[in-house]
Design an enzyme around this catalytic site. Structure first.
Site, PDB file in Angstrom:
ATOM      1  N   SER A  34       0.911  -1.224   0.012  1.00 39.32           N
ATOM      2  CA  SER A  34       0.091   0.143   0.030  1.00 39.32           C
ATOM      3  C   SER A  34       0.932   1.264   0.070  1.00 39.32           C
ATOM      4  CB  SER A  34      -0.965   0.083   1.349  1.00 39.32           C
ATOM      5  OG  SER A  34      -2.069  -0.971   1.081  1.00 39.32           O
ATOM      6  N   GLU A  76      -3.277 -15.390   1.229  1.00 39.30           N
ATOM      7  CA  GLU A  76      -3.477 -14.637   2.525  1.00 39.30           C
ATOM      8  C   GLU A  76      -4.887 -14.448   2.719  1.00 39.30           C
ATOM      9  OE1 GLU A  76      -3.534 -10.709   3.149  1.00 39.30           O
ATOM     10  OE2 GLU A  76      -2.119 -10.055   1.795  1.00 39.30           O
TER      11      GLU A  76
END
Lengths: 353, 399
Positions: free
Chosen positions: B147, B264
């Protein structure tokens, strides 16, 4: 466990043909014959070499295609009860009934009633049975009455027609002074096992119906245009359908996991009781969300009798309550959880190994 | 109105929403029992206190090393790289036991879950030998550098740039939300190695293995609502990355990152973040003799949902183990699971009259406080649920 995709294809080819019975709500006789001919009406009979996993595949397809067939009732319930009592039942559609005298903690709305008379090889019995699935179309009903099992020919029964929300027959049957086709002793725990078997079968049917409702909704969203584009292109609609997808996946995973637990551990095992309770509760919860979204996506046409969506959504509404609604089964799961306490909860959820 | 004919159902046209169920091999019961016994000993010795959301907040390097000594880290890494060559399902059992116990797993979490498998798939032999043994020992910790301040779920918009120089690359830019960067040794940074092309937004991205003590890396805390320091902003000011630390294929960063995300999204951490609170809730209710029908049904619904989510997550783990990447099913697990984590918080608030207390050392009040303050993150991390639903919609043919 690899799910039997050949069986799924076979079942779909038989069942998808024609589910909409606009004029009546009776048995799909042609489909029944085709299923019986292919051995699909007795998959869990050890003599036929089928398994519970195969029956699970069939029931999911039957749910998705809104089949008008008492497959679960004939195979997993009445067929099992008759075999367990060492009794032969006639060919054809069957149902199992547990009488009020049998006792046990059974969900509301399931078949029940009373039997009077001695039965046996010579005696006669009278029976007043309620909410018998497909009662008007059965070859026989297998009755668990206390510690005995009776196979009763329904040919001579007086029928009081009734139905669930999906217009599936749930009939009253009255038999007066009939000689049972066969009489035997009930195996230990039969009532409890029937309750679990019915809930498992209903979970699988619900998972199938939920999948059917989602599939119809996705297809409709791709076809129906508003504001110049298919409604499936709108993010709001996509979000709803993805939410329904999650519920369908949950119902499918829960019913499949409970099936696998029952096959491995047997219906008498506590872990099966827990797994089936959790699965039926989860599938009933999913039914509500999926039916709501399916109708919202379909707009007004979806809640008319003209549209086939009702075949699956009315089943979601009927079946979420039949064989125990989420309150009934979550009650059991919650009681087990509170009994296990903080330290026992995780072992309860993970089961073995 | 024209009657709408009954059609044969299009049910078969739907993609697979959940893989076939998985039955854990009977042999795993011994492993599970070992882990439970170890955790009992740890709690008996008061080495840590069960907390909610431990994979973000429970940083405890000595605990990670103790797991490493037992062989419970790097379980699926081959032995030649210091791992244990065990199956994904064996690792699943260890992981879910740790999370359910509320054990402090944050230090090794990213390294064990994500970096290990990625290094095996995309890393060079030198990179594997440099990092995998330390990961398996519980001594080498990683973060994730995806991010950026203006890139949340839209990773194609990352602006951190790498410029080619002699013997390597120079990085400039800023990453955010990097859990544990202030303790970690390294992270994978997703960066632009070619100018952005609006027609091919996912092209020209690459991954680098950035050692966080490199000159020019500045790490600044971003405190959580709790005041705790888990997140960081990581700034690169002309940081030199040698060619040996290019990760995978130049320009293939998008595909690599997408593959990592599939790992994930469906794990037990997607529905167990608040499990210690649920267990504590059940303990409070049972201890108070609260077993009325309403309570049983509410608790039962939470437990039925938990049992179902675990079945879904295991099914995805089984599919991953057999070499498939069920992206749709993984996204559905995350969507349902992270919303479920929030449901536990609300049930706990409403069923037990104990207010949250962030100052408490342990117990229900503390677990509830942490869960409330951590809850907003559950449906964000790993891609927001709304974006994941877009992936599901695409998978079902709607986009």
């Amino acid at each position: 466990m690899a799910r039997n995709s050949d069986l799924a294809d076979l079942a779909a080819s038989i069942l998808a043909a024609g589910s909409d019975d606009r004029d009546g709500t009776g048995l799909d006789t042609a489909a029944w014959k085709a299923c019986a001919g292919a051995g699909l009406t007795s998959l869990t009979d050890p003599d036929t070499g089928g398994t519970l996993d195969d029956a699970a595949v069939l029931l999911e397809v039957a749910g998705a295609d809104a089949a008008r067939l008492p497959l679960a009732e004939t195979d997993l319930l009445a067929g099992w009860l008759g075999r367990a009592a060492g009794l032969a039942a006639p060919d054809g559609p069957l149902a199992a009934v547990v009488t009020d005298a049998t006792g046990g903690d059974r969900p509301a709305g399931t078949a029940g009633g009373t039997v009077t008379g001695s039965g046996g090889t010579t005696g006669t019995v009278s029976a007043a049975l309620t909410r018998v699935p497909w009662g008007r179309s059965l070859a026989a009903v297998v009755v668990l009455d206390g510690d005995r099992v009776l196979v009763l020919d329904t040919g001579a029964a007086a029928v009081t027609e009734g139905a669930n929300l999906a217009e599936e027959p749930r009939d009253g049957l009255t038999l007066d002074g009939v000689t049972p086709l066969a009489t035997g002793s009930a195996p230990a725990g039969a009532a409890a096992e029937l309750t679990l078997r019915a809930a498992l079968a209903r979970s699988l049917l619900l998972a199938g119906a939920a999948r059917g409702a989602l599939a119809r909704s996705v297809a409709y969203a791709g076809e129906r245009t508003q504001f110049g584009r298919p409604i499936g292109r709108f993010q709001a609609v996509q979000q709803m359908l993805a939410e329904a997808g999650a519920e369908v996946a949950a119902a499918s995973a829960a019913s499949a996991a409970a099936t696998s637990t029952a096959r491995r551990a047997g219906f008498a095992a506590p872990e099966t009781a827990f797994a089936v309770a959790a699965a039926k509760a989860r599938c009933s919860e999913a039914a509500t969300a999926v039916a709501r979204i399916a109708h919202q996506v379909h707009g007004a046409i979806g809640f008319t009798r003209e549209h086939a969506l009702r075949l699956v959504t009315t089943r979601l509404w009927a079946w979420r309550d039949e064989d125990g609604d989420e309150a009934f089964w979550n009650d059991r799961v919650g009681a087990a959880a509170l009994d296990a306490g903080a330290d026992g909860l995780w072992p309860l959820v993970t089961g073995r190994p | 109105m024209r009657p709408v004919a009954a059609t044969s159902t299009p049910a078969a046209a739907l993609p697979e929403l959940v893989p076939d169920p998985v039955e854990l091999p009977a042999g795993l019961a011994d492993l599970r029992a070992e882990v439970r016994s170890f955790l009992d000993d740890e709690r008996g010795a008061a080495r840590w206190t069960p907390r909610a959301d431990v994979w973000l907040s429970g940083w405890d390097e000595s605990f990670s090393r103790r797991l490493g000594e037992r062989g419970w880290l790097g379980m699926t890494i081959p032995t030649e790289y210091g791992g244990h060559g065990r199956t994904a399902l064996e690792r699943y059992v260890v992981t879910e036991e740790l999370l359910a116990a509320g054990a402090p797993v944050a230090a090794h979490w990213i390294a064990d879950r994500q970096i290990g498998p990625s290094l095996l798939r995309h890393g060079t032999e030198e990179q594997r030998r440099a990092f995998l043994p330390g990961i398996a020992r519980g001594e080498v910790y990683f973060g994730i550098g995806m991010s950026e301040p203006d890139s949340g779920s839209d990773l194609a918009s990352v602006r951190t740039r790498a410029t080619r120089v002699d013997g390597g690359w120079r990085l400039s830019g800023t990453k955010v939300w990097t859990s544990g960067a202030h303790h970690a040794h390294a992270f994978f940074a997703l960066v632009r190695t070619e100018p952005r092309d609006d027609a091919h937004r996912h092209a020209g991205l690459s991954q680098f293995l950035v050692e966080l003590d490199s000159p020019g890396v500045e790490i600044r805390p971003i405190p959580l609502l709790t005041g705790a320091h888990h997140f960081n902003e990581v700034r690169f000011d002309d940081v030199f990355i040698p060619d040996a630390r290019v990760f995978g294929e130049l320009g293939n960063g998008w595909a690599q990152v997408t593959g990592e995300l599939a790992f994930e999204r469906s794990g037990p951490e997607r529905f167990l973040s608040t499990y210690p609170l649920l267990a504590s809730l059940v303990g409070e209710l049972a201890g108070a003799g609260r077993a009325d029908a309403g309570t049983r049904r509410r608790v039962g619904s939470l437990v039925s949902r938990l049992w179902t989510l675990r079945a879904m997550s295991l099914a995805v783990a089984g599919a991953l183990e057999s070499g498939r990447a069920p992206e749709l099913a993984a996204a559905l697990v995350k969507d349902l699971g992270t919303r479920y984590e929030n449901e536990i918080v609300d049930a706990a608030r409403l069923l037990v009259d104990i207010p949250p207390d962030p100052g408490a050392e342990s117990g229900f009040a503390r677990l509830l406080a942490d869960a409330v303050l951590h809850a907003p993150g559950f449906t964000l991390r790993g891609g927001t649920n709304e974006v994941l639903r877009g992936i599901v919609a695409r998978g079902m043919g709607l986009r």
